[in-house]
Design an enzyme around this catalytic site. Structure first.
Site, PDB file in Angstrom:
ATOM      1  N   SER A  34       0.857  -1.189   0.000  1.00 47.75           N
ATOM      2  CA  SER A  34       0.000   0.000   0.000  1.00 47.75           C
ATOM      3  C   SER A  34       0.889   1.234   0.000  1.00 47.75           C
ATOM      4  O   SER A  34       2.066   1.168   0.406  1.00 47.75           O
ATOM      5  CB  SER A  34      -0.853   0.002   1.277  1.00 47.75           C
ATOM      6  OG  SER A  34      -1.449   1.275   1.471  1.00 47.75           O
ATOM      7  N   TYR A  37      -1.901  -1.003  10.305  1.00 45.49           N
ATOM      8  CA  TYR A  37      -1.978  -1.224   8.853  1.00 45.49           C
ATOM      9  C   TYR A  37      -0.663  -0.826   8.177  1.00 45.49           C
ATOM     10  O   TYR A  37      -0.085  -1.595   7.403  1.00 45.49           O
ATOM     11  CB  TYR A  37      -3.147  -0.417   8.285  1.00 45.49           C
ATOM     12  CG  TYR A  37      -3.406  -0.652   6.813  1.00 45.49           C
ATOM     13  CD1 TYR A  37      -4.065  -1.799   6.386  1.00 45.49           C
ATOM     14  CD2 TYR A  37      -2.997   0.272   5.856  1.00 45.49           C
ATOM     15  CE1 TYR A  37      -4.314  -2.011   5.031  1.00 45.49           C
ATOM     16  CE2 TYR A  37      -3.245   0.063   4.501  1.00 45.49           C
ATOM     17  CZ  TYR A  37      -3.907  -1.077   4.096  1.00 45.49           C
ATOM     18  OH  TYR A  37      -4.156  -1.293   2.759  1.00 45.49           O
TER      19      TYR A  37
HETATM   20  N1  LIG Z   1      -8.657  -0.199  -1.370  1.00 41.64           N
HETATM   21  C1  LIG Z   1      -7.607   0.543  -1.129  1.00 41.64           C
HETATM   22  O1  LIG Z   1      -7.709   1.772  -1.092  1.00 41.64           O
HETATM   23  C2  LIG Z   1      -6.264  -0.104  -0.923  1.00 41.64           C
HETATM   24  C3  LIG Z   1      -5.125   0.698  -1.024  1.00 41.64           C
HETATM   25  C4  LIG Z   1      -3.886   0.121  -0.874  1.00 41.64           C
HETATM   26  C5  LIG Z   1      -3.758  -1.218  -0.641  1.00 41.64           C
HETATM   27  N2  LIG Z   1      -4.869  -1.999  -0.524  1.00 41.64           N
HETATM   28  C6  LIG Z   1      -4.674  -3.445  -0.293  1.00 41.64           C
HETATM   29  O2  LIG Z   1      -5.232  -4.152  -1.376  1.00 41.64           O
HETATM   30  C7  LIG Z   1      -5.525  -5.480  -0.963  1.00 41.64           C
HETATM   31  C8  LIG Z   1      -6.910  -5.861  -1.447  1.00 41.64           C
HETATM   32  O3  LIG Z   1      -7.869  -5.098  -0.753  1.00 41.64           O
HETATM   33  P1  LIG Z   1      -9.123  -4.430  -1.440  1.00 41.64           P
HETATM   34  O4  LIG Z   1      -8.963  -2.982  -1.299  1.00 41.64           O
HETATM   35  O5  LIG Z   1      -9.370  -5.014  -2.756  1.00 41.64           O
HETATM   36  O6  LIG Z   1     -10.242  -4.841  -0.361  1.00 41.64           O
HETATM   37  P2  LIG Z   1     -11.527  -5.779  -0.427  1.00 41.64           P
HETATM   38  O7  LIG Z   1     -12.040  -5.817   0.973  1.00 41.64           O
HETATM   39  O8  LIG Z   1     -12.430  -5.312  -1.507  1.00 41.64           O
HETATM   40  O9  LIG Z   1     -10.946  -7.211  -0.829  1.00 41.64           O
HETATM   41  C9  LIG Z   1     -10.178  -7.999   0.065  1.00 41.64           C
HETATM   42  C10 LIG Z   1     -10.503  -9.463  -0.159  1.00 41.64           C
HETATM   43  O10 LIG Z   1      -9.648 -10.238   0.703  1.00 41.64           O
HETATM   44  C11 LIG Z   1     -10.434 -11.247   1.313  1.00 41.64           C
HETATM   45  N3  LIG Z   1      -9.829 -11.650   2.591  1.00 41.64           N
HETATM   46  C12 LIG Z   1      -9.848 -10.939   3.758  1.00 41.64           C
HETATM   47  N4  LIG Z   1      -9.240 -11.646   4.709  1.00 41.64           N
HETATM   48  C13 LIG Z   1      -8.828 -12.809   4.142  1.00 41.64           C
HETATM   49  C14 LIG Z   1      -8.145 -13.940   4.635  1.00 41.64           C
HETATM   50  N5  LIG Z   1      -7.769 -14.019   5.921  1.00 41.64           N
HETATM   51  N6  LIG Z   1      -7.871 -14.945   3.785  1.00 41.64           N
HETATM   52  C15 LIG Z   1      -8.280 -14.888   2.489  1.00 41.64           C
HETATM   53  N7  LIG Z   1      -8.941 -13.843   1.972  1.00 41.64           N
HETATM   54  C16 LIG Z   1      -9.209 -12.814   2.794  1.00 41.64           C
HETATM   55  C17 LIG Z   1     -11.817 -10.630   1.483  1.00 41.64           C
HETATM   56  O11 LIG Z   1     -12.817 -11.634   1.641  1.00 41.64           O
HETATM   57  C18 LIG Z   1     -11.948  -9.832   0.197  1.00 41.64           C
HETATM   58  O12 LIG Z   1     -12.524 -10.606  -0.833  1.00 41.64           O
HETATM   59  C19 LIG Z   1      -5.358  -5.502   0.545  1.00 41.64           C
HETATM   60  O13 LIG Z   1      -4.114  -6.094   0.854  1.00 41.64           O
HETATM   61  C20 LIG Z   1      -5.368  -4.027   0.914  1.00 41.64           C
HETATM   62  O14 LIG Z   1      -4.682  -3.775   2.092  1.00 41.64           O
HETATM   63  C21 LIG Z   1      -6.131  -1.473  -0.674  1.00 41.64           C
END
Ligand SMILES: NC(=O)c1ccc[n+]([C@@H]2O[C@H](COP(=O)([O-])OP(=O)(O)OC[C@H]3O[C@@H](n4cnc5c(N)ncnc54)[C@H](O)[C@@H]3O)[C@@H](O)[C@H]2O)c1
Length: 287
Positions: free
Chosen positions: A156, A169
């Protein structure tokens, strides 16, 4: 970009049921890869697989908690037995814990370190080992070395910048960034690429499931709604992050900041880390 890049490749994506994971699984499927969509929420992973199949891909959906080492070992063994050693692994599953360090309890730390850091460690170690073993078993080709595979770890923009409102985080994401760079150095000799992807805010489900420490359940719900609104308002689509992930695999990039915040925080962390430490003091307006 055409569809030819990943013809015949096998890709494993964790957290594939939503957000970046789903978009990445579909981007890879659209370019000819078979996709193993893994998520703790099996129906959501099955939905991703159904969408990938609509695009003509093959693959499977799998339920796994990435924080569970034994379950991840079983998952990696299943992938090799039922399919084969993957060519691409995207360790994407993640959760958010927000709120001050002094209000963050041991259970909160264990939960986020379990998913965001151990999940990446398990996925990188288990599949990285499979990829390295496969490369070692191939006949050497000094003129055109064998492609060993590619591991993408979703960190991130929080990895670049301290924030008083996001200590747990940011700590896990900074660890993922460092782990990815160490692993990249180790696996370079096996022609296995490793990328850390560092996006800023994007329009996913992350804020809806975030944990806000030190507040009542009611306040947590209200904070989730407010942050979700902000993420949706920011409007950066997960498909654009998926495109950057695809590009990072093709070009074997080491660290990939994504979107305006991603690039800004990356640049500031290099030219003026002191300014980031000042910005880190700004309290979160909603608490
Ligand atoms: N959305 C943002 O702004 C953002 C920014 C930077 C980084 N991220 C990172 O991107 C990645 C994806 O997140 P996202 O934003 O798509 O969120 P999201 O919540 O839409 O998707 C996350 C997915 O991970 C799954 N998940 C959660 N815990 C789990 C576990 N223990 N085992 C297996 N699956 C699990 C959830 O069921 C979900 O389908 C994460 O690592 C998040 O930290 C997100």
């Amino acid at each position: 970009m055409g569809v030819a890049h990943f013809d015949g490749a096998l890709a494993v994506v964790t957290g594939a049921g939503s957000g970046f994971g789903r978009a990445t699984a579909l981007a890879l499927a659209g370019r000819g890869a078979s996709v193993i969509a893994a998520d703790i929420d099996l129906p959501s992973a099955e939905r991703t697989l159904a969408l990938a199949k609509k695009a003509g891909a093959t693959g499977a959906a799998y339920r796994v908690d990435v924080a569970d080492g034994a379950a991840m070992e079983e998952f990696a063994g299943w992938v090799r037995e039922e399919h084969r050693t993957p060519d691409i692994v995207v360790n994407n599953a993640g959760i958010a814990v927000a709120g001050p360090f002094l209000a963050t309890g041991t259970a909160d730390w264990e939960r986020i370190i379990g998913v965001n850091l151990w999940g990446v460690i398990h996925g990188s170690r288990l599949f990285g080992r499979q990829m390295a073993e496969r490369v070692a078993a191939l006949p050497a080709k000094p003129d055109k070395p064998n492609f060993g595979g590619h591991i993408v770890n979703v960190a991130s923009a929080a990895a670049f910048a301290p924030q008083r409102s996001l200590p747990a985080y940011s700590t896990t994401k900074a660890a993922v960034l460092m782990l990815s760079q160490c692993l990249r150095a180790e696996l370079a000799g096996s022609r296995i690429g490793v990328t850390a992807v560092c996006p800023g805010f994007a329009k996913t489900g992350l804020a809806r499931s975030s944990i806000h420490v030190g507040v009542s359940a009611e306040a947590q719900e209200s904070l989730r709604r407010r942050y979700d609104k902000a993420f949706q308002w920011r409007g950066y689509p997960p498909e654009k992050v998926a495109e950057r992930i695809v590009d990072a695999i093709v070009k074997n990039r080491a660290v990939v900041p994504v979107n305006f915040e991603g690039h800004l925080l990356h640049a500031l962390s290099r030219v003026s880390p002191a300014s980031l430490r000042l910005i880190a003091r700004i309290p979160s307006p909603q608490r």
